[in-house]
Scaffold this motif. Sequence first.
Motif, PDB file in Angstrom:
ATOM      1  N   ALA A 113      11.641  10.894  40.198  1.00 45.56           N
ATOM      2  CA  ALA A 113      12.185   9.857  40.754  1.00 45.56           C
ATOM      3  C   ALA A 113      13.702  10.882  41.194  1.00 45.56           C
ATOM      4  O   ALA A 113      14.025  11.519  39.992  1.00 45.56           O
ATOM      5  N   ILE A 114      13.977  11.037  41.668  1.00 46.98           N
ATOM      6  CA  ILE A 114      15.613  11.833  42.403  1.00 46.98           C
ATOM      7  C   ILE A 114      17.228  10.807  41.854  1.00 46.98           C
ATOM      8  O   ILE A 114      17.902  11.708  41.222  1.00 46.98           O
ATOM      9  N   VAL A 115      16.616   9.489  41.637  1.00 45.52           N
ATOM     10  CA  VAL A 115      18.194   8.910  40.691  1.00 45.52           C
ATOM     11  C   VAL A 115      17.827   8.878  39.513  1.00 45.52           C
ATOM     12  O   VAL A 115      16.591   7.974  38.982  1.00 45.52           O
ATOM     13  N   LYS A 116      18.711   9.145  38.757  1.00 47.36           N
ATOM     14  CA  LYS A 116      18.454   8.562  37.146  1.00 47.36           C
ATOM     15  C   LYS A 116      19.399   7.465  36.892  1.00 47.36           C
ATOM     16  O   LYS A 116      21.323   7.954  37.550  1.00 47.36           O
ATOM     17  N   ALA A 117      19.235   6.861  36.539  1.00 45.65           N
ATOM     18  CA  ALA A 117      20.313   5.477  36.210  1.00 45.65           C
ATOM     19  C   ALA A 117      20.790   5.042  35.315  1.00 45.65           C
ATOM     20  O   ALA A 117      19.942   5.132  34.038  1.00 45.65           O
ATOM     21  N   ASP A 118      21.964   5.056  34.312  1.00 50.62           N
ATOM     22  CA  ASP A 118      22.424   5.315  32.749  1.00 50.62           C
ATOM     23  C   ASP A 118      22.060   3.932  33.209  1.00 50.62           C
ATOM     24  O   ASP A 118      21.932   2.584  33.932  1.00 50.62           O
ATOM     25  N   GLU A 119      22.411   3.321  31.622  1.00 54.14           N
ATOM     26  CA  GLU A 119      22.891   1.391  31.397  1.00 54.14           C
ATOM     27  C   GLU A 119      23.645   0.444  32.891  1.00 54.14           C
ATOM     28  O   GLU A 119      22.990  -0.324  33.145  1.00 54.14           O
ATOM     29  N   ALA A 122      22.051   0.841  36.204  1.00 52.94           N
ATOM     30  CA  ALA A 122      20.969   0.098  36.081  1.00 52.94           C
ATOM     31  C   ALA A 122      21.334  -1.376  36.133  1.00 52.94           C
ATOM     32  O   ALA A 122      20.494  -2.065  37.231  1.00 52.94           O
ATOM     33  N   ALA A 123      22.479  -2.070  35.212  1.00 51.64           N
ATOM     34  CA  ALA A 123      22.553  -3.650  35.731  1.00 51.64           C
ATOM     35  C   ALA A 123      23.198  -3.690  36.804  1.00 51.64           C
ATOM     36  O   ALA A 123      22.964  -4.996  37.161  1.00 51.64           O
ATOM     37  N   ASN A 124      23.653  -2.883  37.547  1.00 50.79           N
ATOM     38  CA  ASN A 124      24.425  -3.114  38.773  1.00 50.79           C
ATOM     39  C   ASN A 124      23.413  -3.049  39.785  1.00 50.79           C
ATOM     40  O   ASN A 124      24.206  -4.125  40.679  1.00 50.79           O
ATOM     41  N   ARG A 130      19.076  -8.499  42.692  1.00 46.62           N
ATOM     42  CA  ARG A 130      18.669  -9.888  42.611  1.00 46.62           C
ATOM     43  C   ARG A 130      19.139 -10.759  43.715  1.00 46.62           C
ATOM     44  O   ARG A 130      18.724 -12.099  44.370  1.00 46.62           O
ATOM     45  N   ARG A 131      20.241 -10.055  44.268  1.00 44.43           N
ATOM     46  CA  ARG A 131      21.326 -11.030  45.449  1.00 44.43           C
ATOM     47  C   ARG A 131      20.567 -11.253  46.878  1.00 44.43           C
ATOM     48  O   ARG A 131      20.116 -11.938  46.985  1.00 44.43           O
ATOM     49  N   VAL A 132      19.729  -9.642  46.542  1.00 47.01           N
ATOM     50  CA  VAL A 132      18.716  -9.532  47.703  1.00 47.01           C
ATOM     51  C   VAL A 132      17.575 -10.349  47.982  1.00 47.01           C
ATOM     52  O   VAL A 132      17.575 -11.087  49.373  1.00 47.01           O
ATOM     53  N   ALA A 133      17.420 -10.931  46.527  1.00 46.96           N
ATOM     54  CA  ALA A 133      16.114 -11.288  46.545  1.00 46.96           C
ATOM     55  C   ALA A 133      16.423 -12.657  46.648  1.00 46.96           C
ATOM     56  O   ALA A 133      15.371 -13.917  47.045  1.00 46.96           O
ATOM     57  N   ILE A 148      13.784 -10.518  39.673  1.00 46.24           N
ATOM     58  CA  ILE A 148      14.061  -9.116  39.338  1.00 46.24           C
ATOM     59  C   ILE A 148      13.973  -8.761  37.702  1.00 46.24           C
ATOM     60  O   ILE A 148      14.994  -8.811  37.170  1.00 46.24           O
ATOM     61  N   GLU A 149      12.418  -7.816  37.289  1.00 47.25           N
ATOM     62  CA  GLU A 149      12.990  -7.211  35.929  1.00 47.25           C
ATOM     63  C   GLU A 149      13.310  -5.310  36.020  1.00 47.25           C
ATOM     64  O   GLU A 149      13.053  -4.421  36.731  1.00 47.25           O
ATOM     65  N   GLY A 150      13.845  -5.090  34.529  1.00 51.54           N
ATOM     66  CA  GLY A 150      14.070  -3.361  35.006  1.00 51.54           C
ATOM     67  C   GLY A 150      15.558  -3.274  33.865  1.00 51.54           C
ATOM     68  O   GLY A 150      16.131  -3.912  34.218  1.00 51.54           O
ATOM     69  N   VAL A 151      15.922  -1.847  34.315  1.00 49.36           N
ATOM     70  CA  VAL A 151      14.650  -1.062  34.794  1.00 49.36           C
ATOM     71  C   VAL A 151      14.171  -0.221  33.121  1.00 49.36           C
ATOM     72  O   VAL A 151      15.601   0.443  32.472  1.00 49.36           O
ATOM     73  N   TYR A 152      13.044  -0.298  33.479  1.00 48.97           N
ATOM     74  CA  TYR A 152      12.397   0.264  32.500  1.00 48.97           C
ATOM     75  C   TYR A 152      11.956   1.443  32.739  1.00 48.97           C
ATOM     76  O   TYR A 152      11.674   1.804  34.123  1.00 48.97           O
ATOM     77  N   ASP A 153      11.520   2.556  31.445  1.00 50.89           N
ATOM     78  CA  ASP A 153      10.681   3.366  31.999  1.00 50.89           C
ATOM     79  C   ASP A 153       9.188   3.265  31.973  1.00 50.89           C
ATOM     80  O   ASP A 153       8.871   2.103  32.413  1.00 50.89           O
ATOM     81  N   PHE A 154       8.824   4.105  33.597  1.00 52.50           N
ATOM     82  CA  PHE A 154       7.130   4.103  33.839  1.00 52.50           C
ATOM     83  C   PHE A 154       6.329   2.591  33.063  1.00 52.50           C
ATOM     84  O   PHE A 154       5.701   1.800  33.462  1.00 52.50           O
ATOM     85  N   ALA A 155       6.303   3.447  32.158  1.00 49.43           N
ATOM     86  CA  ALA A 155       5.133   2.764  31.025  1.00 49.43           C
ATOM     87  C   ALA A 155       5.577   1.193  30.384  1.00 49.43           C
ATOM     88  O   ALA A 155       4.471   0.924  30.412  1.00 49.43           O
ATOM     89  N   ALA A 156       6.298   1.330  30.113  1.00 47.43           N
ATOM     90  CA  ALA A 156       7.060   0.020  29.533  1.00 47.43           C
ATOM     91  C   ALA A 156       7.186  -1.011  31.232  1.00 47.43           C
ATOM     92  O   ALA A 156       6.788  -2.670  30.720  1.00 47.43           O
TER      93      ALA A 156
END
Lengths: 244, 244
Positions: A113-119, A122-124, A130-133, A148-156
């Motif tokens: 993935a091109i995007v790396k989100a820090d913690e 990711a929360a933002n 969630r607002r979109v949903a 809406i869940e995450g942001v998790y590593d792919f295996a998680a």
Amino acid sequence: MAIRAPIVKLTAGRMTLTHETSHYLCRVLRLRAGDAFLAFDPEALLEADATITVASDSAAEITVSETRGAKVVADVPLVLVYALAKGDKVDAVVRDATELGATRVVVARTERAIVKADEAKAANKLDRFRRVAEQAARQSGRADPPKIEGVYDFAAALEAAKSDTQARYCLDVRGTVELGALLPAAITTRSGIAFAIGPEGGLTDREVEAARAHGFEIVTLGRFVLRTETVAAAVLGAVRVLSR
Amino acid sequence: MAIRAPIVKLTAGRMTLTHETSHYLCRVLRLRAGDAFLAFDPEALLEADATITVASDSAAEITVSETRGAKVVADVPLVLVYALAKGDKVDAVVRDATELGATRVVVARTERAIVKADEAKAANKLDRFRRVAEQAARQSGRADPPKIEGVYDFAAALEAAKSDTQARYCLDVRGTVELGALLPAAITTRSGIAFAIGPEGGLTDREVEAARAHGFEIVTLGRFVLRTETVAAAVLGAVRVLSR
């Protein structure tokens, strides 16, 4: 299951049905005077109990009780694991997934993935998804937005998607089985279904192995290369179309 | 039908296959040394004739002839009648339709559409939709972009969609039959399929009657209200998933 019929401009009191709905209720379903059904207004998102007063193939008459807001909820678990992506791509996917009946969207970090989100970021992002949903659920008359869940590593993320699903598919170019060969059976048995979709750059061999290890079949949609958001709409749309 | 197998980083000469593809070709399909198949690279959009030299369930060896550009074309007619809409909504639908294998997109004027295009504007819009289709076709490895037609009045658009289709569906809230009850049979018989989708404001009674008169079944996608672009992606996606 109660008989449901769509009636635009549903209002309490006496109504005459359109030709189409009259034909459906009185000819196809053979309802007679005195028979009850659930009337719903697909535009106003209302529903009401209704009773046939005059049966007719072309202009049946009914009485409608007080209308109430239609509480439509998604019933069978339908989980989307989707790779975090740039810009508003995930917003669009969350919106589509909400309309198409997903019960959970699990946002995943993937290696390419091109995007790396820090913690903090990711929360933002999750707050925004969630607002979109919630907004999409309101607009589509859905009482329950997807979780809406995450942001998790792919295996998680794969692990999280396992909890309420029995049929799991990872869409990847390495797939040798077409999704269409497997999906109808999963829908017929009302299995909880999970789809995992990698980033634009694709999943790594290790990620595909993780999907397999979590019970995801590696499947393909056939010959054309699709953007990941089109894959999401296509597979969730197929479930929507086939679920009855 | 020739056996096709996906091979990422396809190159002429000798190659060892991944575990997954080895298993598929040598275990599932029971190919032996000397057997031929069509190798395609779903990322580079190349294809080549290939021959098994060493059969193995886990690490088969093959020889690959010169690679060539994969010429992938949509085969069964799949026609989308879509109402002209504001902004870049139609662009997005044309892009999705191209990826999902539509052969024609017929753009229609409808009574409740917000956009009214005069002749000059309509020609400009069609030019833009064609460029979008060509670009999307290139990106998805599709040799033939869908034909973009219109802008026609709704009845004329329905008439145009009839020419190469046998199964026709108009998505509308008045529908009492779910698309999923009809679509699988149409796909199994390899019928040409047409979908007509109205504007955000919905079709008028007269337009629904016109659809019926042109042999379109009035169908619904079930309980949630979908944006028209989501409907397009969902129904074309269902065809893509189910077509094999």
